[in-house]
Design a protein around this motif. Structure first.
Motif, PDB file in Angstrom:
ATOM      1  N   LYS A 118      -9.841  18.152  -7.693  1.00  0.00           N
ATOM      2  CA  LYS A 118      -9.951  19.027  -8.852  1.00  0.00           C
ATOM      3  C   LYS A 118      -9.796  18.213 -10.136  1.00  0.00           C
ATOM      4  N   PRO A 119     -10.555  18.575 -11.185  1.00  0.00           N
ATOM      5  CA  PRO A 119     -10.470  17.834 -12.446  1.00  0.00           C
ATOM      6  C   PRO A 119      -9.129  18.059 -13.137  1.00  0.00           C
ATOM      7  N   ASP A 120      -8.722  17.060 -13.911  1.00  0.00           N
ATOM      8  CA  ASP A 120      -7.471  17.182 -14.655  1.00  0.00           C
ATOM      9  C   ASP A 120      -7.579  18.230 -15.755  1.00  0.00           C
ATOM     10  N   LYS A 121      -8.794  18.387 -16.304  1.00  0.00           N
ATOM     11  CA  LYS A 121      -8.992  19.365 -17.371  1.00  0.00           C
ATOM     12  C   LYS A 121      -8.726  20.770 -16.841  1.00  0.00           C
ATOM     13  N   GLY A 122      -7.882  21.511 -17.541  1.00  0.00           N
ATOM     14  CA  GLY A 122      -7.545  22.864 -17.120  1.00  0.00           C
ATOM     15  C   GLY A 122      -6.378  22.938 -16.164  1.00  0.00           C
ATOM     16  N   MET A 123      -5.844  21.776 -15.747  1.00  0.00           N
ATOM     17  CA  MET A 123      -4.707  21.760 -14.839  1.00  0.00           C
ATOM     18  C   MET A 123      -3.419  21.841 -15.645  1.00  0.00           C
TER      19      MET A 123
END
Length: 219
Positions: A45-50
Motif C-alpha cells: 500500500k502507498p504511504d500517501k493516505g496512510m
C-alpha cells in the motif's frame, strides 16, 4: 493450548467490518482470541493516505473493546516488515499457542503478491472470509490455483489445528459493508480524533492468558 486467529492489516482506520469478521472467525474456528496485528507499514500500500501508526493502533483498540480481540504492535516491536517473517517468530515467542491466519477474499485475490506467500501457507492454516465483489477474483487468483487442493470443507473448520499444511478453509457469513476506503473518503483526517493516542493501553482479552513474552503485546 490457546487457539489464536491472526488478522493483519493497516487498520487505516479499524472499523466494524474488522470486528464482525473477527467475531465470526472466533465462532466458526473455535478460537480463544483474535489478535489484530497492526502493520507499521504495508509494502503493498502507498504511504500517501496512510495515517500515523499510533492513530491506527488507537483506532483498533477502540474498535476491539469488550471483545476477545487483542490489538498488537508486535510487528513494530519485532521490526518485521513481512508477514512470513512475523509468522516465523511468533511460535518461538508463544510455544503454547496455535495460530491460524485470517484474511478476506480481497486479500486472497492478491495473496500471490505477498513476499514468500507459499512459505506463509506452509507456516499456518489460512481461513478466508468471503467478501462481496472479490470472491470471483479470489477463486481465479494464482494463489488459489496453487492452494485449491489444500481447501478443507467448512464443516472441518474447527479442526484446523490437526490439518496438514498447507490448509485453507473458506468461510461465509453476512459481511459488514463498511470499508476503510469509504471511511477515509468521508473523513480524510480521521486520525486527528486520535491525536493523543500514545500511552493508551492495548486492549486486553476477555479471558486473560499468561504469555511467555507479554512485553511484545504491551505498550
Amino acid at each position: 493450548m490457546k487457539r489464536i486467529g491472526l488478522l493483519g492489516g493497516s487498520f487505516n482506520p479499524a472499523h466494524r467490518g474488522h470486528r464482525r469478521l473477527s467475531l465470526h472467525a472466533l465462532r466458526a474456528l473455535g478460537l480463544d482470541e483474535v489478535w489484530w496485528l497492526v502493520s507499521p507499514g504495508n509494502p503493498l500500500k502507498p504511504d500517501k493516505g496512510m495515517a500515523p501508526f499510533p492513530a491506527r493502533l488507537a483506532s483498533a483498540r477502540k474498535m476491539a473493546r469488550h471483545a476477545p480481540i487483542r490489538v498488537s504492535d508486535v510487528e513494530a516491536r519485532l521490526r518485521t516488515r513481512y508477514t512470513a517473517d512475523t509468522l516465523a517468530r511468533l511460535p518461538r515467542l508463544y510455544p503454547k499457542h496455535r495460530f491460524i491466519w485470517l484474511m478476506g477474499a480481497d486479500n486472497l485475490a492478491q495473496f500471490h503478491q505477498w513476499r514468500d506467500w507459499r512459505r506463509i501457507a506452509r507456516q499456518v492454516p489460512i481461513a478466508v472470509i468471503a467478501r462481496p465483489g472479490y470472491d470471483a477474483r479470489a477463486h481465479a487468483s494464482p494463489a488459489m490455483s496453487w492452494l485449491r487442493r489444500a481447501v478443507r470443507p467448512a464443516g472441518q473448520a474447527k479442526k484446523w489445528t490437526s490439518w496438514r499444511l498447507p490448509g485453507l478453509v473458506l468461510l461465509r457469513f453476512r459481511p459488514d459493508p463498511t470499508s476503510a476506503t469509504a471511511l477515509r473518503a468521508a473523513d480524510p483526517v480521521w486520525h486527528r480524533h486520535f491525536s493523543n493516542a500514545r500511552g493508551i493501553p492495548i486492549s486486553t482479552p476477555l479471558v486473560p492468558s499468561p504469555q511467555p513474552r507479554t512485553d511484545l503485546l504491551q505498550p
